[in-house]
Design a protein around this motif. Structure first.
Motif, PDB file in Angstrom:
ATOM      1  N   ARG A   1      -6.903   9.028  31.258  1.00 48.54           N
ATOM      2  CA  ARG A   1      -5.737   8.101  30.824  1.00 48.54           C
ATOM      3  C   ARG A   1      -5.821   6.811  31.857  1.00 48.54           C
ATOM      4  O   ARG A   1      -5.729   5.857  31.130  1.00 48.54           O
ATOM      5  N   THR A   2      -6.300   7.133  33.068  1.00 45.61           N
ATOM      6  CA  THR A   2      -6.011   5.680  33.799  1.00 45.61           C
ATOM      7  C   THR A   2      -7.212   4.871  33.516  1.00 45.61           C
ATOM      8  O   THR A   2      -7.094   3.740  33.657  1.00 45.61           O
ATOM      9  N   ILE A   3      -8.245   5.600  33.116  1.00 48.79           N
ATOM     10  CA  ILE A   3      -9.509   4.704  32.794  1.00 48.79           C
ATOM     11  C   ILE A   3      -8.976   3.876  31.398  1.00 48.79           C
ATOM     12  O   ILE A   3      -9.372   2.477  31.504  1.00 48.79           O
ATOM     13  N   GLU A   4      -8.138   4.510  30.609  1.00 44.63           N
ATOM     14  CA  GLU A   4      -7.811   3.520  29.549  1.00 44.63           C
ATOM     15  C   GLU A   4      -6.856   2.568  30.062  1.00 44.63           C
ATOM     16  O   GLU A   4      -6.925   1.533  29.364  1.00 44.63           O
ATOM     17  N   MET A   5      -5.982   2.801  30.869  1.00 45.69           N
ATOM     18  CA  MET A   5      -5.263   1.757  31.562  1.00 45.69           C
ATOM     19  C   MET A   5      -5.999   0.825  32.147  1.00 45.69           C
ATOM     20  O   MET A   5      -5.471  -0.439  31.834  1.00 45.69           O
TER      21      MET A   5
ATOM     22  N   ASP B   1       3.775 -12.206  25.644  1.00 48.12           N
ATOM     23  CA  ASP B   1       4.866 -11.572  25.807  1.00 48.12           C
ATOM     24  C   ASP B   1       4.595 -10.148  24.999  1.00 48.12           C
ATOM     25  O   ASP B   1       5.001  -8.951  25.789  1.00 48.12           O
ATOM     26  N   GLN B   2       4.141  -9.976  23.831  1.00 51.40           N
ATOM     27  CA  GLN B   2       3.791  -8.841  23.589  1.00 51.40           C
ATOM     28  C   GLN B   2       2.785  -8.098  24.338  1.00 51.40           C
ATOM     29  O   GLN B   2       2.963  -6.416  24.359  1.00 51.40           O
ATOM     30  N   VAL B   3       1.862  -8.632  24.812  1.00 50.72           N
ATOM     31  CA  VAL B   3       0.910  -7.840  25.846  1.00 50.72           C
ATOM     32  C   VAL B   3       1.687  -7.256  27.191  1.00 50.72           C
ATOM     33  O   VAL B   3       1.557  -6.051  27.347  1.00 50.72           O
TER      34      VAL B   3
ATOM     35  N   LYS C   1       3.958  -4.586  26.091  1.00 53.20           N
ATOM     36  CA  LYS C   1       3.009  -3.187  25.965  1.00 53.20           C
ATOM     37  C   LYS C   1       2.770  -2.678  27.224  1.00 53.20           C
ATOM     38  O   LYS C   1       2.530  -1.417  27.432  1.00 53.20           O
ATOM     39  N   TRP C   2       2.233  -3.443  28.153  1.00 53.17           N
ATOM     40  CA  TRP C   2       1.945  -3.002  29.659  1.00 53.17           C
ATOM     41  C   TRP C   2       3.291  -2.163  30.271  1.00 53.17           C
ATOM     42  O   TRP C   2       2.950  -1.547  30.806  1.00 53.17           O
ATOM     43  N   VAL C   3       4.257  -2.777  30.012  1.00 51.95           N
ATOM     44  CA  VAL C   3       5.435  -2.068  30.584  1.00 51.95           C
ATOM     45  C   VAL C   3       5.788  -0.708  30.088  1.00 51.95           C
ATOM     46  O   VAL C   3       6.047   0.267  30.580  1.00 51.95           O
ATOM     47  N   ARG C   4       5.437  -0.327  28.651  1.00 44.53           N
ATOM     48  CA  ARG C   4       5.668   0.593  27.930  1.00 44.53           C
ATOM     49  C   ARG C   4       4.597   1.468  28.284  1.00 44.53           C
ATOM     50  O   ARG C   4       4.885   2.983  28.241  1.00 44.53           O
ATOM     51  N   ASN C   5       3.238   1.209  28.396  1.00 47.96           N
ATOM     52  CA  ASN C   5       2.148   2.185  28.706  1.00 47.96           C
ATOM     53  C   ASN C   5       1.792   2.507  29.773  1.00 47.96           C
ATOM     54  O   ASN C   5       0.879   3.398  30.427  1.00 47.96           O
ATOM     55  N   GLY C   6       2.541   1.808  31.025  1.00 48.74           N
ATOM     56  CA  GLY C   6       2.567   2.135  32.440  1.00 48.74           C
ATOM     57  C   GLY C   6       1.474   1.185  32.880  1.00 48.74           C
ATOM     58  O   GLY C   6       1.629   1.441  34.403  1.00 48.74           O
TER      59      GLY C   6
ATOM     60  N   TYR D   1       2.313  -3.215  39.776  1.00 48.02           N
ATOM     61  CA  TYR D   1       2.978  -3.282  40.807  1.00 48.02           C
ATOM     62  C   TYR D   1       2.961  -2.544  41.768  1.00 48.02           C
ATOM     63  O   TYR D   1       2.860  -2.893  43.158  1.00 48.02           O
ATOM     64  N   ALA D   2       2.365  -1.180  41.653  1.00 48.76           N
ATOM     65  CA  ALA D   2       2.040  -0.235  42.740  1.00 48.76           C
ATOM     66  C   ALA D   2       0.906  -0.851  43.640  1.00 48.76           C
ATOM     67  O   ALA D   2       0.923  -0.866  44.651  1.00 48.76           O
ATOM     68  N   HIS D   3      -0.177  -1.363  42.948  1.00 47.53           N
ATOM     69  CA  HIS D   3      -1.176  -2.023  43.614  1.00 47.53           C
ATOM     70  C   HIS D   3      -0.924  -3.090  44.501  1.00 47.53           C
ATOM     71  O   HIS D   3      -1.193  -3.160  45.751  1.00 47.53           O
ATOM     72  N   LEU D   4      -0.127  -4.119  44.061  1.00 49.38           N
ATOM     73  CA  LEU D   4       0.393  -5.387  44.660  1.00 49.38           C
ATOM     74  C   LEU D   4       1.221  -4.900  45.824  1.00 49.38           C
ATOM     75  O   LEU D   4       1.058  -5.494  47.016  1.00 49.38           O
TER      76      LEU D   4
END
Length: 249
Positions: free
Chosen positions: A154-158, A200-202, A205-210, A216-219
């Motif tokens: 799952r992380t690879i897909e992200m 904005d659409q991207v 999507k990024w907010v919803r899929n994690g 933010y965790a990385h930064l």
């Protein structure tokens, strides 16, 4: 950690006993640890989280906890083997078990590090029961490995999403220890300026899929970098992040 891992064999390992350990000397030369997406918030409180630069756009990488600026060292393993951070990555917690892909097959099998301390106590619990089947300990270990594998997939897909929009920038870090000075390369960091320029659409999507949570965790984790540097008695000379918003390794 897993260089000597062998496929689990119900005959060969029928007398092997398992004892839980709080000794992490097996990870004392591990400078980075792969992280699954669900670990990032906890890991970001203790380690700088970076992205390994594979140099191949067709090979998306995984976020990694940076545990040492120096090669073959782990600043979070004490001399007595105790763990010095408040979180232990799943990559390390799975030891001495690992899933290995069988040669010429898509199937994965449980492998073990036979000489791990976990298997050196005859008073431990068997991993193979009297009927020659996996004990409860082995079943739990196998479940953990299967869950961990799915989490990394799952992380690879992200990360593929992040790679797709080219928002990762190289991180070059110049450090000195004593008279020696060197530049560390090979890691990447999110260029948040580029993130904010995305459609904005991207971003929705990024907010919803994690993915945004991963960013933010990385930064936020990069504030741990100077703590790590001090732990290892290293002096930071300069940092280049190629327009990234924070300093890097």
């Amino acid at each position: 950690m897993f260089q000597n891992a062998k496929p689990l064999d119900k005959v060969r390992h029928k007398n092997l006993k398992f004892t839980p350990q709080s000794n992490y000397l097996f990870a004392r030369q591990l400078p980075v640890s792969i992280l699954g997406a669900s670990e990032l918030v906890d890991a970001s409180k203790h380690f700088p989280i970076v992205f390994w630069d594979t140099g191949n756009k067709n090979m998306p990488t995984l976020p990694q906890a940076l545990m040492s600026i120096e090669k073959d060292k782990n600043a979070f393993v004490d001399e007595d083997g105790s763990w010095k951070a408040g979180y232990v990555p799943a990559h390390i917690r799975r030891y001495p078990f690992i899933l290995g892909q069988l040669q010429d097959q898509e199937r994965f099998a449980v492998m073990i590090v036979e000489d791990a301390l976990h298997f050196q106590n005859e008073a431990g619990s068997p991993i193979i029961d009297e009927d020659g089947e996996g004990s409860e300990i082995l079943k739990k270990a196998t479940e953990f490995l299967a869950t961990y594998k799915k989490e990394l997939e799952r992380t690879i897909e992200m990360v593929k999403e992040i790679e797709k929009y080219d928002v990762l920038a190289p991180m070059d870090f110049k450090i000195s220890k004593g008279a020696a000075t060197k530049v560390i390369k090979g890691f990447r960091s999110i260029n948040f300026k580029k993130v904010l320029e995305l459609d904005d659409q991207v971003l929705v999507k990024w907010v919803r899929n994690g993915v945004m949570g991963m960013i933010y965790a990385h930064l936020n984790s990069l504030s741990n970098l100077r703590t790590l540097i001090k732990m290892q008695g290293i002096k930071e000379e300069s940092t280049s992040t190629d327009e990234s918003t924070s300093s890097e390794e």
